[in-house]
Write a protein that holds these residues in place. Structure first.
Motif, PDB file in Angstrom:
ATOM      1  N   THR A 131      56.400  42.630  44.417  1.00  0.00           N
ATOM      2  CA  THR A 131      55.421  42.439  43.349  1.00  0.00           C
ATOM      3  C   THR A 131      54.059  42.936  43.791  1.00  0.00           C
ATOM      4  OG1 THR A 131      54.592  40.831  41.723  1.00  0.00           O
ATOM      5  CG2 THR A 131      54.735  40.082  44.003  1.00  0.00           C
ATOM      6  N   PRO A 132      53.294  43.585  42.891  1.00  0.00           N
ATOM      7  CA  PRO A 132      52.017  44.179  43.290  1.00  0.00           C
ATOM      8  C   PRO A 132      50.924  43.144  43.525  1.00  0.00           C
ATOM      9  CG  PRO A 132      52.880  45.191  41.274  1.00  0.00           C
ATOM     10  CD  PRO A 132      53.669  43.946  41.511  1.00  0.00           C
ATOM     11  N   VAL A 133      49.997  43.494  44.397  1.00  0.00           N
ATOM     12  CA  VAL A 133      48.763  42.742  44.575  1.00  0.00           C
ATOM     13  C   VAL A 133      47.812  43.138  43.448  1.00  0.00           C
ATOM     14  CG1 VAL A 133      46.754  42.388  46.054  1.00  0.00           C
ATOM     15  CG2 VAL A 133      49.041  42.592  47.079  1.00  0.00           C
ATOM     16  N   LEU A 134      47.351  42.155  42.683  1.00  0.00           N
ATOM     17  CA  LEU A 134      46.427  42.422  41.576  1.00  0.00           C
ATOM     18  C   LEU A 134      44.972  42.325  42.003  1.00  0.00           C
ATOM     19  CD1 LEU A 134      48.159  40.389  38.714  1.00  0.00           C
ATOM     20  CD2 LEU A 134      48.408  42.827  39.252  1.00  0.00           C
ATOM     21  N   LYS A 135      44.696  41.387  42.925  1.00  0.00           N
ATOM     22  CA  LYS A 135      43.311  41.138  43.318  1.00  0.00           C
ATOM     23  C   LYS A 135      43.249  40.812  44.805  1.00  0.00           C
ATOM     24  CE  LYS A 135      42.748  38.820  38.845  1.00  0.00           C
ATOM     25  NZ  LYS A 135      42.580  37.501  38.185  1.00  0.00           N
ATOM     26  N   LYS A 136      42.158  41.237  45.415  1.00  0.00           N
ATOM     27  CA  LYS A 136      41.884  40.916  46.817  1.00  0.00           C
ATOM     28  C   LYS A 136      40.463  40.372  46.856  1.00  0.00           C
ATOM     29  CE  LYS A 136      41.643  43.126  51.389  1.00  0.00           C
ATOM     30  NZ  LYS A 136      41.873  44.408  52.133  1.00  0.00           N
ATOM     31  N   THR A 137      40.302  39.091  47.223  1.00  0.00           N
ATOM     32  CA  THR A 137      39.005  38.428  47.008  1.00  0.00           C
ATOM     33  C   THR A 137      38.348  37.899  48.279  1.00  0.00           C
ATOM     34  OG1 THR A 137      40.120  36.328  46.524  1.00  0.00           O
ATOM     35  CG2 THR A 137      39.651  37.776  44.654  1.00  0.00           C
ATOM     36  N   GLY A 138      38.870  38.247  49.440  1.00  0.00           N
ATOM     37  CA  GLY A 138      38.217  37.811  50.670  1.00  0.00           C
ATOM     38  C   GLY A 138      38.634  36.421  51.102  1.00  0.00           C
ATOM     39  N   PRO A 139      37.779  35.729  51.888  1.00  0.00           N
ATOM     40  CA  PRO A 139      38.141  34.396  52.387  1.00  0.00           C
ATOM     41  C   PRO A 139      38.428  33.432  51.242  1.00  0.00           C
ATOM     42  CG  PRO A 139      36.247  35.246  53.570  1.00  0.00           C
ATOM     43  CD  PRO A 139      36.484  36.194  52.421  1.00  0.00           C
ATOM     44  N   LEU A 140      39.314  32.487  51.506  1.00  0.00           N
ATOM     45  CA  LEU A 140      39.729  31.524  50.497  1.00  0.00           C
ATOM     46  C   LEU A 140      38.543  30.733  49.958  1.00  0.00           C
ATOM     47  CD1 LEU A 140      42.109  29.995  49.077  1.00  0.00           C
ATOM     48  CD2 LEU A 140      41.987  28.377  50.995  1.00  0.00           C
ATOM     49  N   GLU A 141      38.458  30.619  48.639  1.00  0.00           N
ATOM     50  CA  GLU A 141      37.472  29.755  47.976  1.00  0.00           C
ATOM     51  C   GLU A 141      38.218  28.854  47.005  1.00  0.00           C
ATOM     52  OE1 GLU A 141      33.080  31.341  47.392  1.00  0.00           O
ATOM     53  OE2 GLU A 141      34.535  32.577  46.317  1.00  0.00           O
ATOM     54  N   LEU A 142      37.971  27.557  47.130  1.00  0.00           N
ATOM     55  CA  LEU A 142      38.595  26.604  46.227  1.00  0.00           C
ATOM     56  C   LEU A 142      37.620  26.201  45.131  1.00  0.00           C
ATOM     57  CD1 LEU A 142      40.374  24.299  48.826  1.00  0.00           C
ATOM     58  CD2 LEU A 142      41.438  26.013  47.357  1.00  0.00           C
ATOM     59  N   PRO A 143      38.120  25.989  43.910  1.00  0.00           N
ATOM     60  CA  PRO A 143      37.241  25.565  42.822  1.00  0.00           C
ATOM     61  C   PRO A 143      36.485  24.294  43.180  1.00  0.00           C
ATOM     62  CG  PRO A 143      39.394  26.175  41.977  1.00  0.00           C
ATOM     63  CD  PRO A 143      39.514  26.176  43.463  1.00  0.00           C
ATOM     64  N   ALA A 144      35.166  24.290  42.894  1.00  0.00           N
ATOM     65  CA  ALA A 144      34.269  23.152  43.122  1.00  0.00           C
ATOM     66  C   ALA A 144      33.980  22.901  44.603  1.00  0.00           C
ATOM     67  CB  ALA A 144      34.806  21.875  42.474  1.00  0.00           C
ATOM     68  N   LEU A 145      34.520  23.738  45.474  1.00  0.00           N
ATOM     69  CA  LEU A 145      34.258  23.594  46.910  1.00  0.00           C
ATOM     70  C   LEU A 145      33.827  24.933  47.506  1.00  0.00           C
ATOM     71  CD1 LEU A 145      37.296  21.393  48.061  1.00  0.00           C
ATOM     72  CD2 LEU A 145      34.904  20.670  47.893  1.00  0.00           C
ATOM     73  N   GLU A 146      33.130  25.727  46.698  1.00  0.00           N
ATOM     74  CA  GLU A 146      32.847  27.097  47.110  1.00  0.00           C
ATOM     75  C   GLU A 146      32.167  27.162  48.479  1.00  0.00           C
ATOM     76  OE1 GLU A 146      33.582  27.115  42.816  1.00  0.00           O
ATOM     77  OE2 GLU A 146      32.276  25.896  44.096  1.00  0.00           O
ATOM     78  N   ALA A 147      31.080  26.432  48.653  1.00  0.00           N
ATOM     79  CA  ALA A 147      30.331  26.508  49.906  1.00  0.00           C
ATOM     80  C   ALA A 147      31.117  25.914  51.067  1.00  0.00           C
ATOM     81  CB  ALA A 147      28.985  25.798  49.757  1.00  0.00           C
ATOM     82  N   LYS A 148      31.869  24.872  50.775  1.00  0.00           N
ATOM     83  CA  LYS A 148      32.614  24.196  51.831  1.00  0.00           C
ATOM     84  C   LYS A 148      33.947  24.880  52.144  1.00  0.00           C
ATOM     85  CE  LYS A 148      30.574  19.713  50.666  1.00  0.00           C
ATOM     86  NZ  LYS A 148      30.824  18.332  50.209  1.00  0.00           N
ATOM     87  N   SER A 149      34.371  25.811  51.301  1.00  0.00           N
ATOM     88  CA  SER A 149      35.661  26.449  51.499  1.00  0.00           C
ATOM     89  C   SER A 149      35.710  27.281  52.767  1.00  0.00           C
ATOM     90  CB  SER A 149      36.013  27.343  50.296  1.00  0.00           C
ATOM     91  OG  SER A 149      36.257  26.577  49.143  1.00  0.00           O
TER      92      SER A 149
END
Length: 423
Positions: free
Chosen positions: A311-329
């Motif tokens: 299956t293809p990769v649709l997006k590559k977004t860098g280090p993991l970010e969790l909703p509502a925990l952006e800075a702490k992710s």
């Protein structure tokens, strides 16, 4: 090294112990096989989730099965549910030189009768009598169930139900009896159970014909802890039970017994072991031809995986970010290098395991998605948008039906698209 020791000393023993548990970098780029397959799919594939069947690998597995069973004088029966594509079954049957199928699902049985009107079909599980009635109601073409189909029976009552159906249809049905050779999943457990079923057949000679036995031994090769016996020991016990059922039928029901009865057994985990026994004459194998991950077992160590979800990769977004925990992710990617790249793939939530590139992992904090599954990895995987993530299915039968036409490759190139059965 000196700086690391200084840091650990400053952290204290507890923190040092925690540091040693810090995940290592598991990422690596595609191995050559998957690098070439990725390039071919990007060049000629549909750029959506697909099931890839590698015919070169399939051939190697199939040839091993055929050689093993032929040397032992066993007939090979293809398990259709594990390979649910008419063209795939046709390919295997032609290469193996067999016209024997095992079916498990009434709609698939109807497909079999249409696609393979000259084949011999043995049911791998007992079906409700209404399912059988539906099969006969939709039957067309040259397939003759009275000669080519063996229904499977596990109780006297089911035999009586089918006898009544046969009487109403004005036909005769071939009856194969399920015997318990150690799996304990149903069927005759002893001579009394067997005789109760044979009595029904003997009482309905115009409706029922005794066709043989089916003694499935999935507990041999997998599912039983080794401390309880080796695969060879378990098979020996299973075949001793099988022989006991044969002796009862031959001795007490001579009018029903024939030397050409089907004595079916085996399965992907145990087929190779059947080369050493002289009880059965008909061995069923399906999943071993594709070797999904659930079949990474000792008895199939010579087989190679031949089916992959791509299956293809649709997006590559860098280090993991969790909703509502952006800075702490960022703590996650700092602690675990395998969360320093985030990919969203086309589809997901399959009954499958990551295969390539090495080091891909599911993120339980984010959760599953059948639309755009999140996959994390280290930069070492060297994945980019439009590259493919490869999975190995855990089983074959249900998973092969989820992707539309199978993408068939040989020599690393796409050579065909094969439809699957309608689910």
């Amino acid at each position: 090294m000196k700086r690391r020791n200084f840091v650990l000393g400053a952290m204290g023993l507890g923190a040092a112990a925690l540091w040693w548990k810090k995940p290592g970098d598991h990422g690596a780029p595609y191995a050559p096989y998957f690098r070439a397959l990725n390039a071919e799919l990007k060049r000629s594939g549909p750029m959506e989730p697909v099931m890839v069947i590698d015919l070169d690998r399939l051939d190697a597995n199939l040839d091993r099965v055929v050689r093993t069973l032929a040397a032992a004088g066993k007939r090979y029966r293809i398990v259709e549910k594990s390979l649910p594509s008419p063209k795939l079954l046709e390919y295997i049957a032609k290469r193996a030189g067999t016209t024997r199928l095992m079916s498990f699902h009434q709609p698939f049985l109807s497909h079999d009768a249409d696609f393979f009107p000259g084949f011999d079909v043995l049911m791998g599980k007992p079906l409700p009598v209404r399912a059988a009635a539906q099969f006969y109601a939709g039957l067309k073409g040259g397939f003759d169930p009275a000669r080519q189909l063996q229904w499977l029976f596990n109780t006297p009552q089911r035999l009586r139900d089918y006898a009544e159906l046969a009487r109403g249809l004005g036909t005769r049905m071939r009856a194969s009896l399920e015997i318990d050779v150690g799996l304990h999943r149903g069927g005759a457990r002893d001579a009394r159970d067997l005789k109760a079923m044979l009595d029904v057949i003997a009482a309905h000679p115009q409706q029922l014909e005794f066709a043989g036995f089916m003694g499935y031994d999935a507990h041999v090769g997998m599912g039983v802890p080794p401390v309880l016996g080796s695969a060879r020991e378990l098979l020996d016990k299973a075949m001793a039970r099988y022989r006991g059922f044969i002796d009862v039928a031959r001795r007490d029901y001579p009018s029903l017994w024939r030397d050409d009865l089907t004595l079916n057994s085996g399965g992907s985990p145990s087929y190779a072991l059947h080369a050493h026994e002289t009880v059965s004459n008909d061995i069923s194998v399906g999943t071993a031809l594709l070797k999904p991950t659930h079949y990474d077992i000792d008895t199939l160590k010579e087989h190679v995986p031949a089916a992959f979800i791509a299956t293809p990769v649709l997006k590559k977004t860098g280090p993991l970010e969790l909703p509502a925990l952006e800075a702490k992710s960022r703590i996650f990617s700092w602690w675990d290098p395998n969360q320093r790249e985030t990919f969203f793939i086309y589809g997901g939530w399959w009954l499958a395991d990551y295969e390539a590139p090495q080091g891909l992992q599911f993120n339980a904090l984010f959760g599953h998605s059948a639309n755009q599954e999140i996959v994390t990895a280290s930069p070492g995987v060297q994945l980019n948008v439009d590259d493919h993530v490869f999975f190995r299915p855990q089983i074959s039968e249900a998973v092969l039906l989820q992707f539309g036409d199978l993408v068939v490759v040989r020599g690393g190139r796409i050579v065909d698209r094969w439809p699957v059965f309608s689910a």
